[in-house]
Design a protein around this motif. Sequence first.
Motif, PDB file in Angstrom:
ATOM      1  N   CYS A 171      -5.082 -13.703  -7.339  1.00  0.00           N
ATOM      2  CA  CYS A 171      -3.934 -13.088  -8.012  1.00  0.00           C
ATOM      3  C   CYS A 171      -2.959 -14.115  -8.567  1.00  0.00           C
ATOM      4  O   CYS A 171      -2.141 -13.795  -9.439  1.00  0.00           O
ATOM      5  CB  CYS A 171      -3.206 -12.139  -7.056  1.00  0.00           C
ATOM      6  N   GLY A 172      -3.044 -15.354  -8.097  1.00  0.00           N
ATOM      7  CA  GLY A 172      -2.181 -16.399  -8.646  1.00  0.00           C
ATOM      8  C   GLY A 172      -2.402 -16.615 -10.126  1.00  0.00           C
ATOM      9  O   GLY A 172      -1.492 -17.058 -10.849  1.00  0.00           O
ATOM     10  N   HIS A 239      -4.933  -3.680  -1.977  1.00  0.00           N
ATOM     11  CA  HIS A 239      -3.990  -4.041  -0.921  1.00  0.00           C
ATOM     12  C   HIS A 239      -2.760  -4.813  -1.379  1.00  0.00           C
ATOM     13  O   HIS A 239      -1.737  -4.764  -0.713  1.00  0.00           O
ATOM     14  CB  HIS A 239      -4.704  -4.826   0.184  1.00  0.00           C
ATOM     15  N   GLU A 240      -2.818  -5.495  -2.528  1.00  0.00           N
ATOM     16  CA  GLU A 240      -1.635  -6.251  -2.955  1.00  0.00           C
ATOM     17  C   GLU A 240      -0.419  -5.335  -3.104  1.00  0.00           C
ATOM     18  O   GLU A 240       0.670  -5.638  -2.621  1.00  0.00           O
ATOM     19  CB  GLU A 240      -1.915  -6.978  -4.271  1.00  0.00           C
ATOM     20  N   ALA A 241      -0.613  -4.201  -3.782  1.00  0.00           N
ATOM     21  CA  ALA A 241       0.516  -3.289  -3.988  1.00  0.00           C
ATOM     22  C   ALA A 241       0.995  -2.699  -2.675  1.00  0.00           C
ATOM     23  O   ALA A 241       2.205  -2.603  -2.423  1.00  0.00           O
ATOM     24  CB  ALA A 241       0.125  -2.181  -4.963  1.00  0.00           C
ATOM     25  N   THR A 242       0.058  -2.301  -1.800  1.00  0.00           N
ATOM     26  CA  THR A 242       0.447  -1.683  -0.532  1.00  0.00           C
ATOM     27  C   THR A 242       1.223  -2.657   0.333  1.00  0.00           C
ATOM     28  O   THR A 242       2.230  -2.293   0.958  1.00  0.00           O
ATOM     29  CB  THR A 242      -0.809  -1.190   0.214  1.00  0.00           C
ATOM     30  N   VAL A 243       0.774  -3.898   0.389  1.00  0.00           N
ATOM     31  CA  VAL A 243       1.489  -4.908   1.167  1.00  0.00           C
ATOM     32  C   VAL A 243       2.914  -5.066   0.652  1.00  0.00           C
ATOM     33  O   VAL A 243       3.891  -5.068   1.423  1.00  0.00           O
ATOM     34  CB  VAL A 243       0.750  -6.267   1.097  1.00  0.00           C
ATOM     35  N   ASN A 244       3.056  -5.182  -0.661  1.00  0.00           N
ATOM     36  CA  ASN A 244       4.381  -5.445  -1.216  1.00  0.00           C
ATOM     37  C   ASN A 244       5.283  -4.217  -1.210  1.00  0.00           C
ATOM     38  O   ASN A 244       6.506  -4.350  -1.074  1.00  0.00           O
ATOM     39  CB  ASN A 244       4.254  -6.024  -2.628  1.00  0.00           C
ATOM     40  N   PRO A 283       6.608  -3.252  -6.920  1.00  0.00           N
ATOM     41  CA  PRO A 283       5.822  -4.433  -6.552  1.00  0.00           C
ATOM     42  C   PRO A 283       5.159  -5.129  -7.743  1.00  0.00           C
ATOM     43  O   PRO A 283       5.059  -6.352  -7.767  1.00  0.00           O
ATOM     44  CB  PRO A 283       4.772  -3.873  -5.589  1.00  0.00           C
ATOM     45  N   LEU A 284       4.691  -4.348  -8.740  1.00  0.00           N
ATOM     46  CA  LEU A 284       4.120  -4.933  -9.949  1.00  0.00           C
ATOM     47  C   LEU A 284       5.171  -4.838 -11.048  1.00  0.00           C
ATOM     48  O   LEU A 284       5.408  -3.772 -11.595  1.00  0.00           O
ATOM     49  CB  LEU A 284       2.847  -4.187 -10.367  1.00  0.00           C
ATOM     50  N   VAL A 384       5.241 -11.537 -11.472  1.00  0.00           N
ATOM     51  CA  VAL A 384       4.428 -10.399 -11.910  1.00  0.00           C
ATOM     52  C   VAL A 384       4.066  -9.531 -10.713  1.00  0.00           C
ATOM     53  O   VAL A 384       4.282  -8.316 -10.707  1.00  0.00           O
ATOM     54  CB  VAL A 384       3.162 -10.880 -12.652  1.00  0.00           C
ATOM     55  N   ILE A 385       3.474 -10.149  -9.687  1.00  0.00           N
ATOM     56  CA  ILE A 385       3.202  -9.464  -8.423  1.00  0.00           C
ATOM     57  C   ILE A 385       4.288  -9.940  -7.460  1.00  0.00           C
ATOM     58  O   ILE A 385       4.244 -11.059  -6.955  1.00  0.00           O
ATOM     59  CB  ILE A 385       1.791  -9.800  -7.912  1.00  0.00           C
ATOM     60  N   ARG A 386       5.258  -9.082  -7.204  1.00  0.00           N
ATOM     61  CA  ARG A 386       6.511  -9.512  -6.586  1.00  0.00           C
ATOM     62  C   ARG A 386       6.625  -8.998  -5.155  1.00  0.00           C
ATOM     63  O   ARG A 386       6.572  -7.798  -4.906  1.00  0.00           O
ATOM     64  CB  ARG A 386       7.670  -8.984  -7.434  1.00  0.00           C
TER      65      ARG A 386
END
Length: 396
Positions: A171-172, A239-244, A283-284, A384-386
């Motif tokens: 995601c970086g 999972h990226e969105a759920t975590v954030n 989050p996004l 972007v992914i915050r």
Amino acid sequence: MRFDPWNPDFVANPYGVYAELRQQAPVTFFEPTGQWLIARHADVNALLRDRRLGRSYLHVATHEEFGKEAEPEFQEPFWRVVRAGMLDVEPPVHTRLRRLVSRAFTPRMVESLRPRVRAIAGGLVDAFVEQGGGDLIAEVAEPLPVTVIAEMLGIPDADRPLLRPWSADICGMYELNPAPEAQHTAVRAASEFAGYLKELARERAARPGDDLISALAQIDELTLDELVGTCVLLLNAGHEATVNVTGNGWWSLFRNPAELARLREDRGLLPSAIEELMRWDTPLQMFERWVLEDIEVGGVVIPRGVEVALLFGSANRDQEVFVDPDRLDVGRADNPHISFGAGIHFCLGAPLARIELIESFGALMDRAPKLELVREPVWKPGYVIRGLESLDVRVA
């Protein structure tokens, strides 16, 4: 302050700048990235559905025909993985891939996962409470969706610690103008993850089990690269969105103690609270799309061959759509946020994410009703992914 996605102060609180953009420059060119920033909800929502734009342009033109330089050769393994998943392709390939993968995300099948999600969330929260608290993100927010998607895919228990680092590194590459080191890290992670998944898919094709990789491996229409790209996308987006949302959401509640108290008193507000937390601190923050034909947005002509940056965080605070948009309201009834996107790229895993979030927040509300913040968190440098680096809390 101005729009500056590399400034930690802006990343920590971009919403004042967004308000100025919506009022004064809702469609504006951002020279450092060569993108047109789109700030208003109506425009963002419309462009997400506009087929004159695409996540990619390679289905209609080569890099050269589109006036772009091809990516550096060292990035090829990364793009081979990413462009084999449905997020970065357009119809008809996107249509075919989404149709195949959607079989695993029917409402009935997703709802059938709720008891297992509840059990995983409860176990994580019980352990967290027993130790008196800690980093809520590392110990609850991250393991829950990773465990759920790993179980769906059929990743062996021993290999699951590999997933989160691979995802974070991949995601970086989605940040604006990523540093060379981040690019090389993303390429390495994509290569390692792809190699791992190919080997696992070959094993499941020969000896299928009751898991998603086995099911995908039996589909003749799906190439091995497409299977790998699909699984990588499911992990990253799953999972990226759920975590954030979990980290950002609890930080939002701690900053709005009256709303936290309201939610603790009425668990029936959990579904609307989850939607509001996604809206209030998205989050996004940005979703990028290429302009495939000349378009006009807010009286501004945007030519073919450039990228638009759809500012989800700004759209979700638009006063033309949301009453008192800067106020967190866990009972907000009319909430057409676009945190999951819209159009053909609307998040396939949104129903599962909602279940994970409701079960996670609910378990913490039940088992740690006096959860307290230990220290103010620090935001990760990504825009972007915050999300937060960590969220240290104690169980009072």
